[in-house]
Structures are given as C-alpha cells and as structure tokens.
Design a protein around this motif. Structure first.
Motif, PDB file in Angstrom:
ATOM      1  N   ALA A 198     101.500-119.279  45.605  1.00 41.54           N
ATOM      2  CA  ALA A 198     101.519-117.679  44.726  1.00 41.54           C
ATOM      3  C   ALA A 198     100.370-118.477  43.331  1.00 41.54           C
ATOM      4  O   ALA A 198      99.978-118.567  43.006  1.00 41.54           O
ATOM      5  CB  ALA A 198     102.824-118.042  43.272  1.00 41.54           C
ATOM      6  N   CYS A 199     100.402-120.353  43.600  1.00 38.15           N
ATOM      7  CA  CYS A 199     100.310-121.492  43.214  1.00 38.15           C
ATOM      8  C   CYS A 199      98.302-121.260  43.597  1.00 38.15           C
ATOM      9  O   CYS A 199      97.447-120.767  42.883  1.00 38.15           O
ATOM     10  CB  CYS A 199      99.970-122.709  43.851  1.00 38.15           C
ATOM     11  SG  CYS A 199     101.631-123.183  42.223  1.00 38.15           S
ATOM     12  N   GLY A 200      98.054-120.119  44.899  1.00 41.90           N
ATOM     13  CA  GLY A 200      96.917-119.972  45.274  1.00 41.90           C
ATOM     14  C   GLY A 200      96.796-118.669  44.984  1.00 41.90           C
ATOM     15  O   GLY A 200      95.458-118.464  44.516  1.00 41.90           O
ATOM     16  N   ALA A 201      97.377-118.061  44.523  1.00 39.36           N
ATOM     17  CA  ALA A 201      97.125-116.490  43.752  1.00 39.36           C
ATOM     18  C   ALA A 201      96.534-116.818  42.713  1.00 39.36           C
ATOM     19  O   ALA A 201      95.424-116.228  42.162  1.00 39.36           O
ATOM     20  CB  ALA A 201      98.330-116.318  44.453  1.00 39.36           C
ATOM     21  N   ALA A 202      97.398-118.057  42.022  1.00 33.48           N
ATOM     22  CA  ALA A 202      96.730-118.482  40.259  1.00 33.48           C
ATOM     23  C   ALA A 202      95.777-119.123  40.677  1.00 33.48           C
ATOM     24  O   ALA A 202      94.530-118.006  39.160  1.00 33.48           O
ATOM     25  CB  ALA A 202      98.205-119.431  39.777  1.00 33.48           C
ATOM     26  N   GLY A 203      95.469-120.330  41.273  1.00 33.37           N
ATOM     27  CA  GLY A 203      93.762-120.565  41.128  1.00 33.37           C
ATOM     28  C   GLY A 203      93.179-119.422  41.068  1.00 33.37           C
ATOM     29  O   GLY A 203      91.938-119.831  40.631  1.00 33.37           O
ATOM     30  N   GLY A 204      93.634-118.633  42.605  1.00 32.32           N
ATOM     31  CA  GLY A 204      91.780-117.579  42.682  1.00 32.32           C
ATOM     32  C   GLY A 204      91.390-117.103  41.441  1.00 32.32           C
ATOM     33  O   GLY A 204      90.417-116.226  41.196  1.00 32.32           O
ATOM     34  N   ILE A 205      93.106-115.833  40.825  1.00 38.48           N
ATOM     35  CA  ILE A 205      92.507-114.896  39.932  1.00 38.48           C
ATOM     36  C   ILE A 205      92.023-115.771  38.793  1.00 38.48           C
ATOM     37  O   ILE A 205      90.476-115.175  38.141  1.00 38.48           O
ATOM     38  CB  ILE A 205      94.067-114.260  38.986  1.00 38.48           C
ATOM     39  CG1 ILE A 205      94.266-113.817  40.105  1.00 38.48           C
ATOM     40  CG2 ILE A 205      93.509-113.866  37.537  1.00 38.48           C
ATOM     41  CD1 ILE A 205      93.328-112.271  40.101  1.00 38.48           C
ATOM     42  N   ALA A 206      92.338-117.294  38.320  1.00 36.96           N
ATOM     43  CA  ALA A 206      91.952-117.774  37.143  1.00 36.96           C
ATOM     44  C   ALA A 206      90.444-118.733  37.250  1.00 36.96           C
ATOM     45  O   ALA A 206      89.405-118.261  36.555  1.00 36.96           O
ATOM     46  CB  ALA A 206      92.605-119.734  37.306  1.00 36.96           C
ATOM     47  N   ALA A 207      90.219-119.017  38.997  1.00 35.47           N
ATOM     48  CA  ALA A 207      88.694-119.225  38.932  1.00 35.47           C
ATOM     49  C   ALA A 207      87.998-118.083  38.966  1.00 35.47           C
ATOM     50  O   ALA A 207      86.861-118.369  37.841  1.00 35.47           O
ATOM     51  CB  ALA A 207      88.437-120.030  40.045  1.00 35.47           C
TER      52      ALA A 207
ATOM     53  N   SER B  91      90.398-122.974  36.844  1.00 36.80           N
ATOM     54  CA  SER B  91      89.515-123.328  36.050  1.00 36.80           C
ATOM     55  C   SER B  91      88.182-123.802  36.089  1.00 36.80           C
ATOM     56  O   SER B  91      87.232-123.391  35.722  1.00 36.80           O
ATOM     57  CB  SER B  91      90.000-122.769  34.924  1.00 36.80           C
ATOM     58  OG  SER B  91      91.276-121.734  34.984  1.00 36.80           O
ATOM     59  N   VAL B  92      88.874-125.399  36.070  1.00 29.62           N
ATOM     60  CA  VAL B  92      87.814-126.202  36.014  1.00 29.62           C
ATOM     61  C   VAL B  92      86.552-126.598  36.569  1.00 29.62           C
ATOM     62  O   VAL B  92      85.715-126.442  36.398  1.00 29.62           O
ATOM     63  CB  VAL B  92      88.950-127.606  35.504  1.00 29.62           C
ATOM     64  CG1 VAL B  92      87.867-128.793  36.114  1.00 29.62           C
ATOM     65  CG2 VAL B  92      89.313-128.326  34.596  1.00 29.62           C
ATOM     66  N   ILE B  93      86.997-125.501  38.208  1.00 30.45           N
ATOM     67  CA  ILE B  93      85.991-125.707  39.480  1.00 30.45           C
ATOM     68  C   ILE B  93      84.809-124.670  39.034  1.00 30.45           C
ATOM     69  O   ILE B  93      84.092-124.801  38.746  1.00 30.45           O
ATOM     70  CB  ILE B  93      87.011-125.628  40.306  1.00 30.45           C
ATOM     71  CG1 ILE B  93      87.745-126.894  40.645  1.00 30.45           C
ATOM     72  CG2 ILE B  93      85.717-125.927  41.274  1.00 30.45           C
ATOM     73  CD1 ILE B  93      88.775-127.295  41.721  1.00 30.45           C
ATOM     74  N   GLY B  94      86.121-123.690  38.628  1.00 32.37           N
ATOM     75  CA  GLY B  94      85.489-122.533  38.133  1.00 32.37           C
ATOM     76  C   GLY B  94      83.768-121.624  36.992  1.00 32.37           C
ATOM     77  O   GLY B  94      83.092-121.570  37.403  1.00 32.37           O
ATOM     78  N   ARG B  95      84.887-122.792  35.851  1.00 34.40           N
ATOM     79  CA  ARG B  95      83.641-122.627  34.739  1.00 34.40           C
ATOM     80  C   ARG B  95      82.577-123.740  34.886  1.00 34.40           C
ATOM     81  O   ARG B  95      81.504-123.716  34.504  1.00 34.40           O
ATOM     82  CB  ARG B  95      84.336-123.583  33.673  1.00 34.40           C
ATOM     83  CG  ARG B  95      85.464-122.146  33.333  1.00 34.40           C
ATOM     84  CD  ARG B  95      86.315-123.013  32.137  1.00 34.40           C
ATOM     85  NE  ARG B  95      87.605-121.866  32.054  1.00 34.40           N
ATOM     86  CZ  ARG B  95      87.999-122.072  30.262  1.00 34.40           C
ATOM     87  NH1 ARG B  95      88.036-123.157  29.561  1.00 34.40           N
ATOM     88  NH2 ARG B  95      88.959-120.823  29.501  1.00 34.40           N
ATOM     89  N   ALA B  96      83.025-124.698  35.369  1.00 36.28           N
ATOM     90  CA  ALA B  96      81.815-126.337  36.494  1.00 36.28           C
ATOM     91  C   ALA B  96      80.735-125.055  36.972  1.00 36.28           C
ATOM     92  O   ALA B  96      79.442-125.372  37.054  1.00 36.28           O
ATOM     93  CB  ALA B  96      82.294-126.981  37.199  1.00 36.28           C
ATOM     94  N   ALA B  97      81.188-123.657  37.439  1.00 36.45           N
ATOM     95  CA  ALA B  97      80.114-123.011  38.019  1.00 36.45           C
ATOM     96  C   ALA B  97      79.375-121.755  37.665  1.00 36.45           C
ATOM     97  O   ALA B  97      78.609-121.431  37.635  1.00 36.45           O
ATOM     98  CB  ALA B  97      80.943-122.851  40.063  1.00 36.45           C
ATOM     99  N   PHE B  98      80.569-121.489  36.958  1.00 35.47           N
ATOM    100  CA  PHE B  98      80.079-120.081  35.874  1.00 35.47           C
ATOM    101  C   PHE B  98      79.663-120.452  34.963  1.00 35.47           C
ATOM    102  O   PHE B  98      79.371-118.876  34.571  1.00 35.47           O
ATOM    103  CB  PHE B  98      81.382-118.946  36.845  1.00 35.47           C
ATOM    104  CG  PHE B  98      81.696-118.572  38.153  1.00 35.47           C
ATOM    105  CD1 PHE B  98      80.662-118.766  39.431  1.00 35.47           C
ATOM    106  CD2 PHE B  98      83.030-118.558  38.824  1.00 35.47           C
ATOM    107  CE1 PHE B  98      80.503-118.857  40.322  1.00 35.47           C
ATOM    108  CE2 PHE B  98      82.843-118.197  40.094  1.00 35.47           C
ATOM    109  CZ  PHE B  98      82.035-118.171  41.074  1.00 35.47           C
ATOM    110  N   GLY B  99      80.164-121.238  34.471  1.00 41.87           N
ATOM    111  CA  GLY B  99      80.370-121.123  32.514  1.00 41.87           C
ATOM    112  C   GLY B  99      81.354-120.580  32.607  1.00 41.87           C
ATOM    113  O   GLY B  99      82.377-120.189  32.703  1.00 41.87           O
ATOM    114  N   ASN B 100      81.673-121.415  30.857  1.00 43.96           N
ATOM    115  CA  ASN B 100      83.109-121.013  30.242  1.00 43.96           C
ATOM    116  C   ASN B 100      82.924-119.634  29.099  1.00 43.96           C
ATOM    117  O   ASN B 100      82.429-120.165  27.882  1.00 43.96           O
ATOM    118  CB  ASN B 100      83.440-121.873  29.269  1.00 43.96           C
ATOM    119  CG  ASN B 100      84.421-122.006  28.546  1.00 43.96           C
ATOM    120  OD1 ASN B 100      85.208-120.975  28.805  1.00 43.96           O
ATOM    121  ND2 ASN B 100      84.999-122.491  27.535  1.00 43.96           N
ATOM    122  N   ASN B 101      82.132-118.775  29.395  1.00 39.51           N
ATOM    123  CA  ASN B 101      82.214-117.016  28.570  1.00 39.51           C
ATOM    124  C   ASN B 101      83.061-116.632  29.282  1.00 39.51           C
ATOM    125  O   ASN B 101      83.928-116.117  30.168  1.00 39.51           O
ATOM    126  CB  ASN B 101      80.738-116.734  29.175  1.00 39.51           C
ATOM    127  CG  ASN B 101      79.834-117.920  28.618  1.00 39.51           C
ATOM    128  OD1 ASN B 101      79.846-118.321  28.057  1.00 39.51           O
ATOM    129  ND2 ASN B 101      78.841-118.060  29.411  1.00 39.51           N
TER     130      ASN B 101
END
Length: 604
Positions: free
Chosen positions: A187-196, A232-242
């Motif tokens: 479940a943590c993997g699924a949550a992380g995937g959606i979040a990022a 999310s922190v990793i995803g925002r570092a790559a894609f921005g916080n928009n």
C-alpha cells in the motif's frame, strides 16, 4: 554415551538451537525494531518516487518516438515529423508497432502486467499476503510506456500503482517482514506512486487506504503518509510544485446550481457503471475474436485502435490537454459527446487487445466531457442560473471516477489536489456521493473488482486457502499420542516407539506436565551403549523440542514446524505446561487444502 554425543538424535533440541543460534541479519533486526516500519515506508516511498520519474520519462520518450510530439492528443491529426510521408495515417501503424514490442514482453515475463494493474494489486493484498513478482515493476513500466507512447488510450495511474506496489513487495520480501507488514508496504508503494506522479500526496494516501487496503488504521495511515510525503518530495524536485491540471477558478454562483450538480452526480454514476460494462464487453469480444498467440494480440488489435485514432486523434495517449480544453469551453456540445463515446471505445479497445495502462485517467476524461456537455446544456436552458460549464466539467470528473471505482473519499481528495480548486468542494462532494450511491444501486462490482469476479475471485470472501492465514494451531492439531512417563524404562519406550507413526513421542512427568519428546533414534543409540553407561529412565533422554501453543497463528507455527528436524511438534496450553495436541506436516497440509481437522479430545 559416545553414540549420542557423536550423532545428535533427530528431532531433538540438539538440532533446535540451530534455529536460535543463527543470528538475525542486520536488515531483519532493523525491520523488527519498533521504528523499522517507518524506515521501510520511507524507503518504499523513495523507490516509488524515483520509479514515477523514470516511468514518466519513458512515456515522454516513447511518445516522442512514435508521434514526434510530447503529447499528440492536442496535435489535431498532424503528421509525424519522423515519417512525414505517412501523414496522419502513421497513427494506424504506431499502435501495431508498440503492440509488437510490449506484447511479447508481457507474455514472456509478467502476464499480470497486462491490463490496468490495480485489480492485481488489490488481489495481492487481499489474498496473497502482499506478494507480487519483483519483475512486474520493470515489465509494467516498459509495457505501459510503450502502450501509451504508441497511442494506447489509457492512463498512467494504474501502472504506477502496480510499479510502486511491486517495489514495496520486493523490499518486504528482502527484509523478511510478516504478511501484515508486507501488505502495508504494498500500500505504501501504491500511495507513493500516486503521490509522485500526480503531485497529490493526500490522494495517494486515501487511494491506498480506500482501494488497496480497504481499511483504515493508525499504523496504516502513518506508514502510507510517510511513503506519500517522501515520494511527493522526490516528484516535486523533478516536476515542480504545480497542480497537475491548470484550470480557471470556478465558483457556485446560485443556490439552484446545487440541484444541477446533484442531478449530474446521478448521471455520472450511470455513466461510470456504463463505462465499466462496456470495458469488459469489448474485452470479451476481443477474447472471442482472437485465436492467435497472446503475444501477437496487441499488435493485431493495434490496427483497430489505429483506425479509431485516425478518426479521432484526440484519443491518442492519456489526453490531458484535450481534457483541459474541454473544461475551458473549447468544444461544442456534439463534439464533447463524441469525445466521451470515443474515449470509452478507445480505452476499452486498448485494454481488450492486451494493452497495459490505467482506467483512472480515462474516467476523468469521460467525466470532463460529460460535465462540460451537461453544463453547456444547462447554460442554454437556464442561462441566469447554471453558471459556467467548466465547474460542471470538474465535478463530472470526480463523479464519473467515483461511479466507476466507488471510492468517494479518494475522488474528492484527488480532484481537489489535481486541480487546486477548493471553491468547488461542496458541489463536488454532493455529486460524488450521489454518483457512488447510484453506482451501488446499479452494480455489485466496481471497475476494479469486476475484473477479478470474472475470474472467479471475490475479494469480499476468503480465498480457498485464505482460512489458513486466520486459523490457530488449536483448530488443526491432531490428538496427542499416548505420552511416555518420564520415569519409564527405555525398553518399554522402545516398544511404544516402534508402533508410533511419527518416530517420536511426548514425555510427561508424574503431574502430567510436559517434559519434552523422545525419538526412536535417541533410544536406539542409547540401547547400543554398554548397560552401565545407558540411561535408565525416559526422562534422561527427553529433549525439549521447540513447542507450539494452542493460541499460536497457524502460519507462525508452520514456519517453526518446517524448520524443526522432526516430523511433528507438541502443542501446549498457553502457559506451556500441559500437552494438549500434536501438529504434524500432514495436519498442516490438510489445513492448507481446507480439509476438516480431526477433533481433538484433551488429555485427562
């Protein structure tokens, strides 16, 4: 007793310490610590975040390769600059070439990577202890990226859920965590995937809790939040916080609009159920029509998908630019309805031919077209009351997803995070609840559970072997053989052991308290010694084997049983004093296959 010293008796405690003497690995000690789950959740979230970056890069790369653009859906049927001589007709060839690449990949290495992915994760959590093949993450990423990049009209949330979940399961297997934590790491993997992927940390948490785990607990919430935040922190570092979708602000301008939003919720629930039914009807039709090898099916079916894309290029890939344009009033009502029907057909066909991708994004697309058309009609009929059509498009997105998935909390949160539109939260909640209720009245299953039920799997009832995980030792133990007295003679014990089915018998003292077990091997070796060196009583040879208790989970007891050297283990009362039963490999296998255990009569 040199013989006994030289060769430790089988089934005795001389062998048992090998289990305890083996020091746990540093990873096992780390994971067993109270804060071990938190570290594992962070690690899974980091893996899911990095996986989402790689997955989105693959989609962009393959889309550029097959169409010459970052997103062909908004290109309006233009030619591919790589092959300009084909004109717009390249969309007929692109799905065929893509299918020829990912079809053999899925068929050879991970058949569960076919389709939209979330049902397989739900099944793994509900009935397989969270176990997912490690290769699924790689195969799913490549297959889905190839499918979407070559024109497959599916989303990327299903693949990233399966990718992140496979990473969580792999880490849990490496760390040798128990099944409960394994499910939580999935479940943590699924949550992380959606979040990022969608820059939606709250949506990732609720998606995992509502759809993957199907339950809420403080431990699960804490772990999935950690994974989601890390990703999310990793995803925002790559894609921005928009916000994932850029939409104009919407407002409810008249109280009468709530009635219109409520009616839209009912209609969206019907459309969500209709999308689910059509998806599987087309898949059934593809199953009936195709008679060739499965690895070739996506390429052959890609021809049909290509014809749909030639007629309606807006169906190419995920289609978020088209969705945004619809919410901004960029299409007339008739074309909105055409896009709605086209997305249902294109997505169903992509899944039916063996494509790999999610159904979450298509449900948002369908909802946006429905809502925009509904809002435009309402605006014509009640120009002073209805307000802008964009608000209905946004509400329709969440309501159709809720009608298809019956995950109202996730629908509300994810629409808020994807768009950043808090001003529309009240009508959104109203429509989503009514869409969910309508869906429940019309259908027993959701778009996720129906796929499993068609395979004979009902997540609401245990799997044929699932009771094994919920049983205790007391429910499956066998009647205990007649025990030996600790002060009995060895010759008498030898006669009884000869007639024993297991080559070992329990030993009790004068008060009936359990002392240990005596094996035929131990007695045979003792009897070969000289009479003056031979032990005189059974108690002198009794060995304290690993013991089980009646309240111990059967899954835990089975691990002890298979690591012990004997063929059976004694079962004691919770106080570990009195012998109550006997657990053998045969009784464990009977429990695994659902056979009725032999009733046990406690010793007097």
């Amino acid at each position: 007793m040199t013989g006994i010293d030289a060769v430790p008796p089988a089934g005795t405690v001389a062998q048992a310490p090998t289990i305890e003497a083996r020091p746990p690995s540093p990873v096992a000690r780390l994971c067993g610590a109270p804060w071990g789950l938190l570290l594992l959740a962070v690690a899974v979230g980091a893996g899911a975040g990095l996986g989402s970056i790689a997955f989105r890069w693959l989609i962009t790369t393959f889309t550029h390769l097959f169409s010459g653009r970052a997103d062909y859906a908004s290109a309006g049927g233009s030619a591919n600059p790589h092959v300009p001589w084909l004109g717009a007709a390249f969309v007929i060839i692109a799905p065929m070439v893509g299918g020829l690449l990912y079809g053999p990949l899925v068929d050879r290495f991970a058949k569960e990577a076919r389709g939209h992915g979330v049902p397989e994760v739900m099944l793994a959590v509900a009935q397989r202890g969270g176990r997912i093949n490690p290769q699924v993450s790689i195969v799913k990423a490549l297959a889905s990226a190839l499918c979407i990049g070559s024109g497959g009209s599916v989303g990327r949330e299903g693949p990233i859920v399966q990718i992140g979940s496979a990473l969580g399961s792999t880490l849990g297997r490496f760390a040798k965590v128990p099944e409960g934590r394994m499910r939580l790491l999935v479940a943590c993997g699924a949550a992380g995937g959606i979040a990022a992927t969608f820059n939606a940390p709250l949506a990732g948490v609720f998606f995992s809790m509502e759809l993957i785990l199907g339950t809420f607990s403080a431990e699960a919430f804490g772990a999935t939040v950690l994974a989601s935040v890390t990703a999310s922190v990793i995803g925002r570092a790559a894609f921005g916080n928009n916000a994932f979708l850029t939409l104009p602000p919407f407002h409810v301008e008249h109280l009468a609009q709530y009635g219109l939003f409520a009616a839209l919720g009912v209609v969206a629930g019907i459309v969500g159920v209709g999308f689910t039914r059509i998806l599987y009807w087309i898949e059934d039709a593809c199953d009936w029509a195709w008679r060739g090898p499965e690895w070739l099916r996506p390429a052959a079916g890609g021809l049909l998908l290509g014809l749909v894309l030639l007629a309606l290029p807006e169906m190419y890939g995920v289609g978020y630019p088209v969705l945004e344009k619809a919410t901004q009033g960029g299409y007339v009502i008739a074309f909105l309805l055409l896009l709605l029907v086209g997305k249902v057909v294109a997505t169903s066909l992509t899944i039916g031919i063996g494509g790999s991708g999610g159904v979450f994004a298509p449900s948002l697309f369908i909802g946006a077209m429905l809502g925009a058309a509904y809002g435009a009609v309402a605006g014509h009929l009640m120009p002073g009351v209805a307000g802008g059509a964009g608000a209905y498009a946004l509400v329709g997105m969440g309501a159709v997803f809720a009608g298809a998935s019956r995950a109202p909390i996730t629908a509300v949160v994810i629409l808020f995070e994807l768009t950043g539109q808090y001003s529309i939260i009240l009508p959104l909640m109203l429509a989503i609840v009514l869409a969910t209720a309508t869906s429940r009245l019309l259908s027993r299953d959701t778009i996720y559970t129906l796929k499993l039920r068609r395979r004979g799997i009902d997540l609401h009832t245990p799997a044929p072997h699932a009771t094994f995980n919920t049983q205790t030792v007391q429910t499956v133990m066998e009647p205990v053989p007649a025990p030996l007295s600790a002060d009995g003679e060895l010759t008498t014990a030898a006669d009884l052991l000869i007639r024993s089915d297991h080559g070992t018998l329990p030993v009790v003292d004068d008060h009936g308290r359990y002392v240990g077990t005596l094996t035929a091997r131990a007695v045979a070796e003792a009897l070969t010694d000289a009479p003056d060196a031979r032990p005189s009583q059974v108690g002198d040879l009794a060995q304290a084997d690993p013991t089980l208790t009646t309240d111990m989970p059967l899954a835990t007891a089975l691990h002890t049983l298979i690591t012990a050297t004997g063929t059976a283990l004694p079962v004691l009362d919770p106080g570990k004093e009195h012998l109550l039963g006997w657990l053998t490999h045969q009784s464990a296998l009977r429990a695994l296959h659902g056979a009725t255990p032999t009733p046990v009569t406690p010793l007097a």
